[in-house]
Enzyme design. Structure first.
Site, PDB file in Angstrom:
ATOM      1  N   ILE A   1     133.640  54.869   0.912  1.00  0.00           N
ATOM      2  CA  ILE A   1     134.018  54.983   2.329  1.00  0.00           C
ATOM      3  C   ILE A   1     134.352  56.417   2.730  1.00  0.00           C
ATOM      4  O   ILE A   1     134.696  56.678   3.887  1.00  0.00           O
ATOM      5  CB  ILE A   1     135.207  54.058   2.677  1.00  0.00           C
ATOM      6  CG1 ILE A   1     136.419  54.365   1.781  1.00  0.00           C
ATOM      7  CG2 ILE A   1     134.800  52.603   2.561  1.00  0.00           C
ATOM      8  CD1 ILE A   1     137.663  53.577   2.163  1.00  0.00           C
ATOM      9  N   GLY A   2     134.231  57.359   1.790  1.00  0.00           N
ATOM     10  CA  GLY A   2     134.515  58.750   2.127  1.00  0.00           C
ATOM     11  C   GLY A   2     134.065  59.680   1.024  1.00  0.00           C
ATOM     12  O   GLY A   2     133.827  59.260  -0.113  1.00  0.00           O
ATOM     13  N   LYS A   3     133.941  60.946   1.357  1.00  0.00           N
ATOM     14  CA  LYS A   3     133.452  61.930   0.395  1.00  0.00           C
ATOM     15  C   LYS A   3     134.068  63.284   0.710  1.00  0.00           C
ATOM     16  O   LYS A   3     134.175  63.674   1.875  1.00  0.00           O
ATOM     17  CB  LYS A   3     131.922  62.012   0.477  1.00  0.00           C
ATOM     18  CG  LYS A   3     131.273  62.943  -0.526  1.00  0.00           C
ATOM     19  CD  LYS A   3     129.760  62.946  -0.321  1.00  0.00           C
ATOM     20  CE  LYS A   3     129.067  63.918  -1.263  1.00  0.00           C
ATOM     21  NZ  LYS A   3     127.602  63.980  -0.990  1.00  0.00           N
ATOM     22  N   SER A  51     135.249  67.483  -1.237  1.00  0.00           N
ATOM     23  CA  SER A  51     134.835  68.551  -2.149  1.00  0.00           C
ATOM     24  C   SER A  51     135.053  68.186  -3.607  1.00  0.00           C
ATOM     25  O   SER A  51     134.290  68.604  -4.480  1.00  0.00           O
ATOM     26  CB  SER A  51     135.613  69.829  -1.829  1.00  0.00           C
ATOM     27  OG  SER A  51     135.433  70.210  -0.489  1.00  0.00           O
ATOM     28  N   GLY A  90     135.800  64.877  -4.823  1.00  0.00           N
ATOM     29  CA  GLY A  90     135.628  63.485  -5.212  1.00  0.00           C
ATOM     30  C   GLY A  90     135.257  62.605  -4.036  1.00  0.00           C
ATOM     31  O   GLY A  90     134.786  63.083  -3.004  1.00  0.00           O
ATOM     32  N   ARG A  91     135.491  61.311  -4.204  1.00  0.00           N
ATOM     33  CA  ARG A  91     135.118  60.327  -3.182  1.00  0.00           C
ATOM     34  C   ARG A  91     136.255  59.346  -2.943  1.00  0.00           C
ATOM     35  O   ARG A  91     137.184  59.247  -3.741  1.00  0.00           O
ATOM     36  CB  ARG A  91     133.854  59.578  -3.620  1.00  0.00           C
ATOM     37  CG  ARG A  91     132.619  60.466  -3.658  1.00  0.00           C
ATOM     38  CD  ARG A  91     131.421  59.750  -4.238  1.00  0.00           C
ATOM     39  NE  ARG A  91     130.260  60.642  -4.258  1.00  0.00           N
ATOM     40  CZ  ARG A  91     129.112  60.359  -4.844  1.00  0.00           C
ATOM     41  NH1 ARG A  91     128.951  59.196  -5.462  1.00  0.00           N
ATOM     42  NH2 ARG A  91     128.111  61.229  -4.812  1.00  0.00           N
ATOM     43  N   VAL A  92     136.128  58.623  -1.837  1.00  0.00           N
ATOM     44  CA  VAL A  92     137.102  57.590  -1.495  1.00  0.00           C
ATOM     45  C   VAL A  92     136.374  56.251  -1.499  1.00  0.00           C
ATOM     46  O   VAL A  92     135.270  56.130  -0.956  1.00  0.00           O
ATOM     47  CB  VAL A  92     137.740  57.843  -0.118  1.00  0.00           C
ATOM     48  CG1 VAL A  92     138.789  56.778   0.184  1.00  0.00           C
ATOM     49  CG2 VAL A  92     138.357  59.242  -0.059  1.00  0.00           C
ATOM     50  N   LYS A  99     141.262  57.125  -3.606  1.00  0.00           N
ATOM     51  CA  LYS A  99     140.714  58.479  -3.622  1.00  0.00           C
ATOM     52  C   LYS A  99     140.626  58.926  -5.074  1.00  0.00           C
ATOM     53  O   LYS A  99     141.633  58.961  -5.778  1.00  0.00           O
ATOM     54  CB  LYS A  99     141.633  59.406  -2.822  1.00  0.00           C
ATOM     55  CG  LYS A  99     141.122  60.805  -2.605  1.00  0.00           C
ATOM     56  CD  LYS A  99     142.082  61.554  -1.673  1.00  0.00           C
ATOM     57  CE  LYS A  99     141.605  62.941  -1.361  1.00  0.00           C
ATOM     58  NZ  LYS A  99     142.522  63.631  -0.416  1.00  0.00           N
ATOM     59  N   ASP A 129     145.761  71.303   8.464  1.00  0.00           N
ATOM     60  CA  ASP A 129     144.352  70.883   8.521  1.00  0.00           C
ATOM     61  C   ASP A 129     144.137  69.754   9.519  1.00  0.00           C
ATOM     62  O   ASP A 129     143.379  68.815   9.260  1.00  0.00           O
ATOM     63  CB  ASP A 129     143.873  70.469   7.130  1.00  0.00           C
ATOM     64  CG  ASP A 129     142.343  70.458   7.021  1.00  0.00           C
ATOM     65  OD1 ASP A 129     141.688  71.165   7.811  1.00  0.00           O
ATOM     66  OD2 ASP A 129     141.810  69.754   6.153  1.00  0.00           O
TER      67      ASP A 129
END
Length: 464
Positions: A142-144, A146, A148-150, A165, A260
């Site tokens: 469901i996410g990406k 720098s 790793g991924r989620v 995560k 951020d």
């Protein structure tokens, strides 16, 4: 012999290897599915097992395993495949029983190598209470990012859905980002269930990866909704800006600068409320008017003082709030350009231009937040209180907002906790490799000085 567990009526070794024949996606290729205990399944064609044997472990096994199964004349395919299956199962069992200190073996099977006693660390009673990757089913990417991924994951016992995560230690070290990751962990632990900050349930690690188990928010990124709708009404933008301001004000109270803020880091829950995520660039220990000077953030939302590499303080977050509010109303960040150098020049030198289509209070708020001189910026004197007291937020009942008692101006379509219809297809289409994400833990957690004390459990939400 390894420890035992029950599978039906049969007692099974925790590290017992099983191998089954399955058909590949093309319905033609024969694949051998190997599983250690009740761990994740690893699927490979026979040639991959044979190559691994010949190149990495041939000298580690008895001579009887060096005789490869060969097809005999008139022998059926079924019998031949069964011989291969048994050979793979027996070789793998021998390696798991006797060679788990070999890096090649651990890498192939995605398992943890046992450490010597003097390299282990007792992480205390919470270590046992926390989860491991093997406690979860990995459902969807469901996410990406720098490092790793989620993933959307489901806890095997409770069936609860979370976001996990997963970060690569190797990538973090190469980029010298250890401090930022540990800062993210510290901020997550100290969120104290703020309604507009994502909550951490568990954090844990193995030799190669770090894991954060977080709230699963499936209403979609604010960025995605903004892209689809082009811009929001002033009323809807006010609702979101108030939530963001509450979250930033809370972090500032804890002496943390977020650094951020952008639509990609703001997720909607199923009730339409915004939640701030991703604390990787947070700066801790920023008491009072203390400054820092690290160049970081996302180009479109950088405050002038960061671009000029001058010392900056908490007011950089209020600049970012102004940028995001401007983008929600007008569709693009205030000084946007595809050319970063041109955009930086605009942020530093170009006067802010606002259309006359918005209210006077909205104009004054954005102008105050996007003041290039931080000493004159709204929020410089009294931080969150300056924003909260601004006339633009006069319609907001702050107590009801914090208690989530207000009806959100937009409620995303979410069927249930597993619904991924609001998640970008770019992420959902990324294939998952469960064996690499959840390696079999054949030993106690090893010491890792870079990420010492990373492990955490929310004692109010213990799963096991």
């Amino acid at each position: 012999m390894g420890s035992l567990y029950y599978s039906g009526s049969r007692m099974v070794r925790k590290d017992e290897v099983s191998c089954k024949l399955v058909m590949g996606d093309d319905k033609k290729t024969v694949v051998y599915a190997v599983r250690i205990g009740d761990g994740p399944i690893m699927q490979k064609v026979y040639e991959e097992y044979e190559k691994f044997f010949l190149t990495d472990v041939k000298d580690m096994v008895p001579e009887k395993f060096t005789i490869f199964p060969k097809k005999k004349l008139l022998q059926s395919k079924k019998t031949f495949f069964e011989k291969r299956r048994l050979w793979i199962q027996d070789v793998c069992q021998h390696l798991v029983d006797n060679q788990t200190k070999s890096e090649d073996v651990c890498r192939f099977f995605h398992i943890e190598a046992p450490d010597d006693d003097d390299n282990t660390v007792d992480l205390g009673p919470s270590e046992r209470k926390t989860a491991t990757a093997n406690d979860f089913d990995f459902l969807t990417t469901i996410g990406k990012g720098s490092f790793g991924r989620v993933y959307q994951v489901r806890h095997k016992e409770t069936k609860k859905i979370y976001a996990m995560k997963v970060l690569s230690k190797e990538h973090i070290r190469k980029k010298n980002e250890v401090k930022h990751v540990m800062a993210e962990r510290n901020v997550l632990i100290n969120n104290f269930k703020h309604p507009f900050l994502v909550s951490l349930h568990f954090s844990f690690q193995n030799k190669e990866k770090l894991y954060f188990v977080l709230d699963h928010l499936n209403g979609g990124e604010l960025f995605s909704h903004l892209q689809r709708e082009k811009h929001f009404t002033e009323s809807r933008s006010r609702f979101y800006a108030a939530e963001i301001a509450c979250a930033l004000g809370y972090l500032h109270e804890k002496n943390i600068i977020y650094r951020d803020l952008k639509p990609e880091n703001l997720l909607l829950d199923d009730k339409g409320y915004l939640v701030l995520t991703d604390f990787g660039l947070c700066k801790e220990d920023m008491q009072g008017s203390k400054t820092t000077s690290t160049f970081c953030g996302t180009p479109e939302y950088l405050a002038p003082e960061i671009i000029l590499k001058k010392p900056y303080d908490k007011t950089v977050d209020w600049w970012c709030l102004g940028s995001v509010l401007y983008e929600m109303i007008f569709g693009l960040p205030p000084f946007y350009s595809k050319d970063h150098n041109e955009m930086y020049d605009k942020i530093i030198n170009q006067p802010l231009r606002l259309k006359h289509t918005i209210s006077v209070p909205c104009t004054e708020l954005i102008t105050g937040l996007l003041q290039k001189d931080r000493s004159k910026r709204l929020g410089h004197k009294n931080d969150f209180r300056d924003i909260q007291d601004h006339p633009f937020f006069l319609p907001v009942d702050w107590d009801k907002l914090l208690n989530r008692e207000l009806k959100a101006p937009f409620i995303p379509k979410v069927k249930n906790a597993m619904d991924i219809s609001n998640i970008s297809k770019e992420f959902v289409e990324i294939q998952i490799d469960p064996a690499s994400l959840a390696p079999q833990q054949l030993a106690v957690t090893h010491r890792d000085h870079d990420f010492e004390n990373f492990t955490f459990v929310d004692t109010n939400r213990v799963l096991v």
